[in-house]
Design a protein around this motif. Structure first.
Motif, mmCIF file in Angstrom:
data_model
loop_
_atom_site.group_PDB
_atom_site.id
_atom_site.type_symbol
_atom_site.label_atom_id
_atom_site.label_comp_id
_atom_site.label_asym_id
_atom_site.label_seq_id
_atom_site.Cartn_x
_atom_site.Cartn_y
_atom_site.Cartn_z
ATOM 1 N N GLY A 109 0.213 -1.169 0.052
ATOM 2 C CA GLY A 109 -0.005 0.049 -0.572
ATOM 3 C C GLY A 109 0.307 1.170 0.205
ATOM 4 O O GLY A 109 0.698 1.742 -0.337
ATOM 5 N N ARG A 110 1.638 0.935 0.520
ATOM 6 C CA ARG A 110 2.730 2.568 1.026
ATOM 7 C C ARG A 110 3.540 3.107 -0.470
ATOM 8 O O ARG A 110 3.804 3.587 -0.585
ATOM 9 N N VAL A 111 3.751 1.408 -1.085
ATOM 10 C CA VAL A 111 4.443 1.872 -2.894
ATOM 11 C C VAL A 111 3.142 2.092 -3.051
ATOM 12 O O VAL A 111 3.793 3.609 -4.198
ATOM 13 N N ILE A 112 2.533 2.311 -3.205
ATOM 14 C CA ILE A 112 1.468 2.480 -4.346
ATOM 15 C C ILE A 112 1.256 3.991 -3.780
ATOM 16 O O ILE A 112 1.060 4.218 -4.727
ATOM 17 N N LEU A 127 -10.721 -1.841 -2.540
ATOM 18 C CA LEU A 127 -9.189 -1.962 -1.991
ATOM 19 C C LEU A 127 -8.121 -1.555 -2.675
ATOM 20 O O LEU A 127 -7.047 -1.114 -2.081
ATOM 21 N N VAL A 128 -8.331 -0.803 -3.998
ATOM 22 C CA VAL A 128 -7.202 -0.046 -4.382
ATOM 23 C C VAL A 128 -7.439 1.558 -3.446
ATOM 24 O O VAL A 128 -6.829 1.670 -3.059
ATOM 25 N N GLY A 129 -8.738 1.712 -2.542
ATOM 26 C CA GLY A 129 -9.230 2.616 -1.543
ATOM 27 C C GLY A 129 -8.079 1.910 -0.766
ATOM 28 O O GLY A 129 -7.703 3.219 -0.174
ATOM 29 N N ILE A 130 -8.441 1.185 -0.106
ATOM 30 C CA ILE A 130 -7.344 0.398 1.339
ATOM 31 C C ILE A 130 -6.035 1.431 0.996
ATOM 32 O O ILE A 130 -5.384 1.242 2.295
ATOM 33 N N ALA A 131 -5.285 0.340 -0.288
ATOM 34 C CA ALA A 131 -4.234 0.710 -0.452
ATOM 35 C C ALA A 131 -3.545 2.193 -0.511
ATOM 36 O O ALA A 131 -2.448 2.457 -0.172
#
Length: 421
Positions: free
Chosen positions: A202-205, A245-249
């Motif tokens: 998530g942090r990388v994204i 899941l995109v929002g979670i990331a």
């Protein structure tokens, strides 16, 4: 000429939605039922059917659901999601038992057979993530104690669709066990991979997406969300799960900036989604199935309230929050229609489509009402609405007035429930 007609129709839709939203705002009421009724009035068999803009409205509706779930995901971190799923999976089992079984039983009582029973079980089981996300935003409950419980149940349902939809598709198509197992394995693998990437990287994204330029941030976040949602749907996984899941990331300043930029787009396309649902409902198909649909709606509205109450109580939420959680989960919507549509296309049972449509229409109108009024109504009926600071009962003793121990404990319990609600 076609272009001009499209602009007139779509412009009239947006203007009408704005006026309906303003009217609902003055009444302090969710605009969703009004959007649905507007769709019924201008859809198939309605007062003035639209033609030129329906295809665009359909695309806008898909984007609306995706943006609703993306914005929900932005409110929570990956660690929050994993923690909630670990603690709330029993609620998912209770949810399935209480809400899928009535649909299956109803299909069997109507003499539709086991395949139709599996389909109708899915229709009554899955709450509408899109409707619920909109309602929670309208009511200002995103930060409430019960909201993580609601989201956990919705995510468990959406992830369960990665298993359920391939099974239903295989049953309807009559494919072999091997082919059905392969489709199921692919769907599970994709859902697991997306969840793993969201949690682990998530942090990388977030660093990749981050930008000081609002225009670039908007384009990258929106493009990434639509891309992931499309790939997920192509691989038999819900597009809503991919968007969530995109929002979670995304986290930190990226999530805050994306939330600010995407809020107007979410509101626009979410309204289009609800209109689209009404546009594709023929009012003439509803009366013949209204009684069984209404009976099923009443039963499963009660079972959803029970599900939310039980799950919130298990999570330590106060009494008022438990009722709010139950009332919020009542609405059904996009998944139920998709499931019923698969059965209608396969020609399993002609009456299944109209029944599912009437059922969803009833609950998607009632859902915003139960979300708002279940808690105050339950408080009034159960007598839990007295002020938390009410003084305990006082009784006279030979040594003078003394507080009643039971009353003292009741007040303390009430205060604790209010604090946690």
């Amino acid at each position: 000429m076609h272009s001009a007609l499209f602009l007139i129709e779509f412009g009239a839709i947006i203007l009408g939605l704005g006026l309906l939203g303003r009217f609902a705002g003055r009444l302090r009421f969710s605009p969703i039922p009004l959007y649905l009724l507007a769709g019924l009035a201008f859809g198939e068999g309605g007062l003035l059917p639209l033609g030129a803009s329906q295809e665009f409205v359909a695309i806008g509706a898909e984007i609306g659901v995706i943006l609703l779930l993306l914005m929900l995901g932005l409110e929570y971190t990956a660690s929050d999601l994993v923690s909630n799923l670990k603690t709330q999976y029993p609620a998912g089992l209770v949810d399935f038992t209480l809400n899928a079984v009535p649909g299956a039983v109803a299909a069997l009582l109507l003499g539709w057979g086991p395949v139709a029973a599996v389909v109708l079980a899915g229709v009554t089981w899955i709450s509408s993530s899109g409707v619920i996300a909109k309602v929670m935003g309208d009511l200002g409950r995103i930060g409430n104690r019960e909201t993580p419980v609601i989201l956990s149940i919705l995510v468990l349902e959406d992830l369960a669709m990665a298993v359920y939809l391939p099974i239903v598709t295989a049953l309807l198509a009559g494919v072999s066990l091997a082919a059905g197992s392969l489709t199921l394995a692919i769907a599970l693998g994709v859902a697991g991979a997306v969840l793993f990437v969201a949690v682990r990287y998530g942090r990388v994204i977030s660093r990749f997406v981050s930008s000081d330029d609002p225009e670039k941030l908007l384009l990258v976040v929106l493009g990434l969300t639509l891309l992931v949602a499309g790939i997920a749907q192509q691989l038999q996984v819900s597009a809503a799960v991919g968007a969530f899941l995109v929002g979670i990331a995304l986290s930190g300043e990226v999530a805050e900036g994306a939330h600010t930029l995407l809020s107007p787009l979410r509101d626009l396309f979410a309204a289009v989604f609800f209109v689209f649902f009404g546009l594709h409902t023929d009012p003439a198909s509803i009366p013949p199935v209204i009684l069984p649909a209404l009976a099923l709606a009443v039963v499963t509205a009660c079972t959803k309230v029970a599900t939310g109450y039980w799950a919130a109580k298990r999570a330590g939420v106060g009494v008022k929050g438990r009722w709010r959680a139950g009332g919020t989960l009542v609405a059904r919507g996009e998944f139920s229609i998709v499931i019923a549509g698969l059965a209608v296309t396969a020609g399993i049972e002609p009456a299944l489509g109209p029944l599912a449509t009437a059922y969803v229409l009833i609950l998607v109108v009632i859902g915003p009402l139960t979300a708002r009024y279940t808690e105050p109504l339950a408080t009034r009926l159960t007598g839990r609405g007295k002020p938390a600071g009410t003084a305990p009962a006082v009784r006279q003793t030979p040594d003078g007035p003394a507080r009643d121990a039971d009353a003292e404990r009741e007040v303390l319990s009430e205060r604790d429930a209010v604090d946690r609600a």
